[in-house]
Design a protein around this motif. Sequence first.
Motif, PDB file in Angstrom:
ATOM      1  N   HIS A 133       0.852  -1.200   0.000  1.00 38.81           N
ATOM      2  CA  HIS A 133       0.000   0.000   0.000  1.00 38.81           C
ATOM      3  C   HIS A 133       0.884   1.245   0.000  1.00 38.81           C
ATOM      4  CE1 HIS A 133      -3.811   2.101   0.745  1.00 38.81           C
ATOM      5  NE2 HIS A 133      -3.101   2.924   1.496  1.00 38.81           N
ATOM      6  N   SER A 135       1.243   4.173   1.226  1.00 36.79           N
ATOM      7  CA  SER A 135       1.174   5.187   2.270  1.00 36.79           C
ATOM      8  C   SER A 135       1.738   4.580   3.539  1.00 36.79           C
ATOM      9  CB  SER A 135      -0.274   5.652   2.525  1.00 36.79           C
ATOM     10  OG  SER A 135      -0.981   4.717   3.332  1.00 36.79           O
ATOM     11  N   LEU A 137       0.558   3.482   6.461  1.00 37.80           N
ATOM     12  CA  LEU A 137      -0.681   3.102   7.138  1.00 37.80           C
ATOM     13  C   LEU A 137      -0.533   3.219   8.657  1.00 37.80           C
ATOM     14  CD1 LEU A 137      -1.734  -0.044   5.060  1.00 37.80           C
ATOM     15  CD2 LEU A 137      -2.915   2.162   5.130  1.00 37.80           C
ATOM     16  N   PRO A 138      -1.650   3.568   9.341  1.00 40.47           N
ATOM     17  CA  PRO A 138      -3.011   3.678   8.807  1.00 40.47           C
ATOM     18  C   PRO A 138      -3.360   5.016   8.156  1.00 40.47           C
ATOM     19  CG  PRO A 138      -3.050   4.010  11.172  1.00 40.47           C
ATOM     20  CD  PRO A 138      -1.637   3.658  10.820  1.00 40.47           C
ATOM     21  N   SER A 141      -5.608   5.230   4.522  1.00 43.48           N
ATOM     22  CA  SER A 141      -6.217   3.946   4.195  1.00 43.48           C
ATOM     23  C   SER A 141      -7.264   4.184   3.115  1.00 43.48           C
ATOM     24  CB  SER A 141      -6.888   3.344   5.432  1.00 43.48           C
ATOM     25  OG  SER A 141      -5.960   3.151   6.479  1.00 43.48           O
ATOM     26  N   THR A 160       3.824   0.640   2.802  1.00 46.64           N
ATOM     27  CA  THR A 160       3.544  -0.345   3.843  1.00 46.64           C
ATOM     28  C   THR A 160       3.248  -1.694   3.209  1.00 46.64           C
ATOM     29  OG1 THR A 160       2.564   1.361   5.274  1.00 46.64           O
ATOM     30  CG2 THR A 160       1.983  -0.939   5.761  1.00 46.64           C
ATOM     31  N   GLN A 162       1.219  -4.999   4.364  1.00 47.33           N
ATOM     32  CA  GLN A 162       0.293  -5.475   5.379  1.00 47.33           C
ATOM     33  C   GLN A 162      -0.282  -6.824   4.947  1.00 47.33           C
ATOM     34  OE1 GLN A 162      -3.431  -3.265   5.594  1.00 47.33           O
ATOM     35  NE2 GLN A 162      -3.281  -2.694   3.445  1.00 47.33           N
ATOM     36  N   ASP A 170      -7.474  -2.572   3.864  1.00 48.71           N
ATOM     37  CA  ASP A 170      -6.490  -1.875   4.709  1.00 48.71           C
ATOM     38  C   ASP A 170      -6.742  -2.035   6.201  1.00 48.71           C
ATOM     39  OD1 ASP A 170      -5.312  -1.006   2.356  1.00 48.71           O
ATOM     40  OD2 ASP A 170      -6.477   0.844   2.302  1.00 48.71           O
ATOM     41  N   GLN A 177       7.208  -1.320   7.139  1.00 45.14           N
ATOM     42  CA  GLN A 177       6.999   0.010   6.577  1.00 45.14           C
ATOM     43  C   GLN A 177       8.333   0.621   6.170  1.00 45.14           C
ATOM     44  OE1 GLN A 177       4.603   2.173   9.585  1.00 45.14           O
ATOM     45  NE2 GLN A 177       2.930   2.103   8.094  1.00 45.14           N
ATOM     46  N   PHE A 225      -4.515   7.442  11.851  1.00 46.00           N
ATOM     47  CA  PHE A 225      -5.465   6.930  10.876  1.00 46.00           C
ATOM     48  C   PHE A 225      -6.122   8.070  10.104  1.00 46.00           C
ATOM     49  CE2 PHE A 225      -9.910   6.110   9.774  1.00 46.00           C
ATOM     50  CZ  PHE A 225      -9.761   5.041   8.920  1.00 46.00           C
TER      51      PHE A 225
END
Length: 229
Positions: A133, A135, A137-138, A141, A160, A162, A170, A177, A225
């Motif tokens: 992903h 970014s 995270l979180p 998301s 990231t 996950q 997400d 990370q 988040f």
Amino acid sequence: MRVRIKLNWNLSNTRSFSSVSSSDRLKIAFFGSDHFSTASLTALHTYSQLHNHTIHVITPTLKPTGRGLTQLIDLPLGTLANSLSLPVHRVENSSDMNELVSHQFNLAIAVSFGKLIPSKFLQSCKFGGLNVHPSLLPTYSGASPLQYALLNDDKFTGCTVQTLHPTKFDKGEILLQSSKVDILDSDNFESLEKKLSDIGARLLVETIDQRLFLDGGGIKSEYPFSLAS
């Protein structure tokens, strides 16, 4: 916190896991679609050739386009998979994905696929699923983390890896990370996508090489988040 980016990263330095039997060699279902996913597939393919893993590629069903809807143009990931002589499966929905259970994959990987991998498919994979992903995270998301980072004039972002959650996007365990990646004044969507796709590919291979998905737990992220959808 696991934060690891090797700027001098080299696939030849990855190690083979003698504790993993030949029956546990990875048979990977790689779900993806766009340019962001191609970097991960390229790195994973090179790594898999070194370690005798196999990869099948799953992309969304192609849609007719152009005047009169008479053209079928492949997705970037499909084009790459064909050039690497990898098996390609086209899926439209969860039912199509569940039909692929018969291939007995033991690890699912989703990189910019855009669809939820159904729980039946994930449960059929001995080692579950992974997601790259773009970014930290979180934070961000959701489906548009790159766009939100640029729109909000953020100074940094990251990548990231996950686990895949069986019912939500997400919401998996964070395994690895990157450190913060500067967003330059000159960056646009394409340059940021390229930068993070390369970093995400490195993180994915490191996650697999270090067998982080076998640890049974994730790490706690220091970032707040927020949604990007």
